[in-house]
Write a protein that holds these residues in place. Sequence first.
Motif, mmCIF file in Angstrom:
data_model
loop_
_atom_site.group_PDB
_atom_site.id
_atom_site.type_symbol
_atom_site.label_atom_id
_atom_site.label_comp_id
_atom_site.label_asym_id
_atom_site.label_seq_id
_atom_site.Cartn_x
_atom_site.Cartn_y
_atom_site.Cartn_z
ATOM 1 N N PRO A 1 39.570 18.333 30.690
ATOM 2 C CA PRO A 1 39.235 19.743 30.938
ATOM 3 C C PRO A 1 39.857 20.268 32.233
ATOM 4 O O PRO A 1 40.053 19.525 33.198
ATOM 5 N N ARG A 2 40.142 21.552 32.251
ATOM 6 C CA ARG A 2 40.634 22.216 33.462
ATOM 7 C C ARG A 2 39.479 22.391 34.441
ATOM 8 O O ARG A 2 38.338 22.640 34.030
ATOM 9 N N ASP A 3 39.768 22.289 35.707
ATOM 10 C CA ASP A 3 38.757 22.481 36.742
ATOM 11 C C ASP A 3 38.269 23.928 36.686
ATOM 12 O O ASP A 3 39.054 24.855 36.916
ATOM 13 N N PRO A 4 36.997 24.181 36.369
ATOM 14 C CA PRO A 4 36.512 25.563 36.243
ATOM 15 C C PRO A 4 36.527 26.325 37.566
ATOM 16 O O PRO A 4 36.373 27.546 37.570
ATOM 17 N N ARG A 5 36.751 25.619 38.674
ATOM 18 C CA ARG A 5 36.829 26.292 39.971
ATOM 19 C C ARG A 5 38.260 26.702 40.312
ATOM 20 O O ARG A 5 38.498 27.284 41.369
ATOM 21 N N LYS A 6 39.207 26.403 39.402
ATOM 22 C CA LYS A 6 40.611 26.708 39.672
ATOM 23 C C LYS A 6 41.255 27.411 38.484
ATOM 24 O O LYS A 6 42.325 27.018 38.010
ATOM 25 N N LEU A 7 40.608 28.451 38.004
ATOM 26 C CA LEU A 7 41.182 29.258 36.936
ATOM 27 C C LEU A 7 42.099 30.323 37.535
ATOM 28 O O LEU A 7 42.188 30.469 38.760
ATOM 29 N N SER A 8 42.790 31.079 36.676
ATOM 30 C CA SER A 8 43.791 32.026 37.177
ATOM 31 C C SER A 8 43.707 33.363 36.442
ATOM 32 O O SER A 8 44.640 33.760 35.744
ATOM 33 N N PRO A 9 42.592 34.082 36.567
ATOM 34 C CA PRO A 9 42.495 35.384 35.883
ATOM 35 C C PRO A 9 43.549 36.361 36.379
ATOM 36 O O PRO A 9 43.764 36.498 37.587
ATOM 37 N N HIS A 10 44.208 37.044 35.426
ATOM 38 C CA HIS A 10 45.276 37.990 35.757
ATOM 39 C C HIS A 10 45.438 38.946 34.583
ATOM 40 O O HIS A 10 44.788 38.778 33.544
ATOM 41 N N HIS A 11 46.293 39.939 34.727
ATOM 42 C CA HIS A 11 46.530 40.880 33.626
ATOM 43 C C HIS A 11 48.008 41.214 33.550
ATOM 44 O O HIS A 11 48.783 40.929 34.475
#
Length: 288
Positions: free
Chosen positions: A187-197
């Motif tokens: 799993p990806r670290d949920p503290r290191k996501l990359s929300p963008h648009h």
Amino acid sequence: MYEKDDPRSSLATAARPDTGDAIAAPQYFDLRENPVVRAQNVILVHTEARAGDDLDNGTLEGELAIIVTGASPAFTVVTEDGATNVDEPGLVVVPPGASRISVRGDGPLVRLVEATEPAWRDRPANADAYAQDHPRVALLRRWPEPAGKPRVRFYPLSQVPDEPGRFGRIFRTRSFMVNFLPEQHGPRDPRKLSPHHHDDFEQLSLAVQGEYVHHIRTPWLTDSTTWREDEHVRIGSPSVTIIPPPTVHTSEASDPGVNQLIDIFSPPRTDFSEKPGWVLNADEYPMP
């Protein structure tokens, strides 16, 4: 927002006034149930190929792209100019005209064609979603012709070692951009996501291994009747998620094993193309 060590943190982002047009809803497809789907400018065709299959691509006005993964079978692309054998992961680009694929094993193949192709435009399961053009998505205008005479081009991933500071392994054609993202182990670290648009283009996130949760937020416009709840959609592979602009989004690998996404854009992204060394076949496919 990107982490400082994310290569995308250095991308130039243009600030644009909002158009006020309605924001399209995200779309999620299990490709075993819906093998042909589309976005504004591209049709994606997923085939669970078997040895001996002869796949007719039709006579196309634009290029055909074939996404080859580690699970894909060996195959031969046949055009009027001859045959090209492919037996490892990468991207194949077939020039306009008639072509076929002769399959020499079992496994998935993904083909990309322009959404206006007469041989394919009525086949997508979600064709009704694009009965009218989405006003927030820039329409496709093909980029310049590739260098040299028309021919089948194959870009194997084995010739592209990982490089710090480069985002994935990116190839472009006149109409498409394909980014083979690295495998995510666990799993990806949920503290290191990359929300963008994105301002004016859709993103097709093709899951070829594992499972993902796609987190998507639709910005509020002045008309509150169009507001949507945040979405956190879990989907396995093979699947494709179509992410419309200007939704805020990030994808979180969730399978304990291997997870992999391949991102697809049409037309090619200018911001990625302007980054030196990011587009691996830029010497053959020039920018406008």
